[in-house]
Design an enzyme around this catalytic site. Sequence first.
Site, short mmCIF file in Angstrom:
data_model
loop_
_atom_site.label_atom_id
_atom_site.label_comp_id
_atom_site.label_asym_id
_atom_site.label_seq_id
_atom_site.Cartn_x
_atom_site.Cartn_y
_atom_site.Cartn_z
N ASP A 8 0.87 -1.17 0.00
CA ASP A 8 0.00 0.00 0.00
C ASP A 8 0.91 1.23 0.00
O ASP A 8 2.12 1.13 0.28
CB ASP A 8 -0.88 -0.04 1.24
CG ASP A 8 -1.72 1.20 1.43
OD1 ASP A 8 -2.41 1.60 0.47
OD2 ASP A 8 -1.65 1.78 2.52
N ASP A 10 -0.22 5.19 0.91
CA ASP A 10 -0.52 6.16 1.98
C ASP A 10 -0.71 5.44 3.31
O ASP A 10 -1.51 4.51 3.41
CB ASP A 10 -1.79 6.93 1.64
CG ASP A 10 -1.67 7.69 0.33
OD1 ASP A 10 -1.50 8.90 0.37
OD2 ASP A 10 -1.76 7.04 -0.74
N ASP A 166 -1.43 -0.85 6.06
CA ASP A 166 -1.55 -0.24 7.38
C ASP A 166 -2.96 -0.21 7.94
O ASP A 166 -3.15 0.22 9.08
CB ASP A 166 -1.06 1.21 7.33
CG ASP A 166 -2.02 2.11 6.55
OD1 ASP A 166 -2.64 3.00 7.17
OD2 ASP A 166 -2.16 1.91 5.33
#
Length: 222
Positions: A8, A10, A166
């Site tokens: 991922d 961001d 995240d």
Amino acid sequence: MKPAIVFDLDGTLIDSVPDLAAAVNLTLTARDLPELDLPTITGFVGNGLPKLVERVMTHSGIDMGHHGELTRITLDNYMRAPTARTVLYVGVRDMLEAFTTSGHALGICTNKPEAAARQVLDALDLSRFFAVVVGGDTLAQRKPDPAPLLHVFKQLDAGPRFYVGDSEVDAETARRAAVPFALFTEGYRKSPVSALPHHLAYANSGNLPDLMEDALSGISAR
């Protein structure tokens, strides 16, 4: 064969909320609406820009009939300076260098629009690490649908797989794709670490290569 690793963007490799917040607040102030603080906007991040704008509009009492228009305006605001305040998380560059040197194929699967993701990667000198970049508008589907993640792995043409993210969205994407998941604990998740299914969790990206090697050994031994 070394596992392919997809990240991922961001909240996993970069802390981009300050720039997203600046873009959102430009949109709001242009409509004579009050700005939102950073924690509020951070809580709205995770499912792509259209969803971010939708949550902002709901919070600010804006008619959802303007969603398409305000999404375009916010994206335009963001693209003018997508890395003015964005920073890499600690250890990210060393981690990517280590994975590349050891022969892992790397890719990006993000809900950020692809053009914006590529612009950020270029500006931060990260593009050279990634053979494939898939954004939230690359396919008809976006995370947590597994299709974008599986598409990246297919393009990487590699055997074993690992996904790194995240958030709740990333954990669900990995689960649906049946791919082992590494959770970065310092990003934008809203739930406790224990609530998100993962094979390993880490707080410093510089530690991930060793942690992943241990995890892969455990997975292969099962």
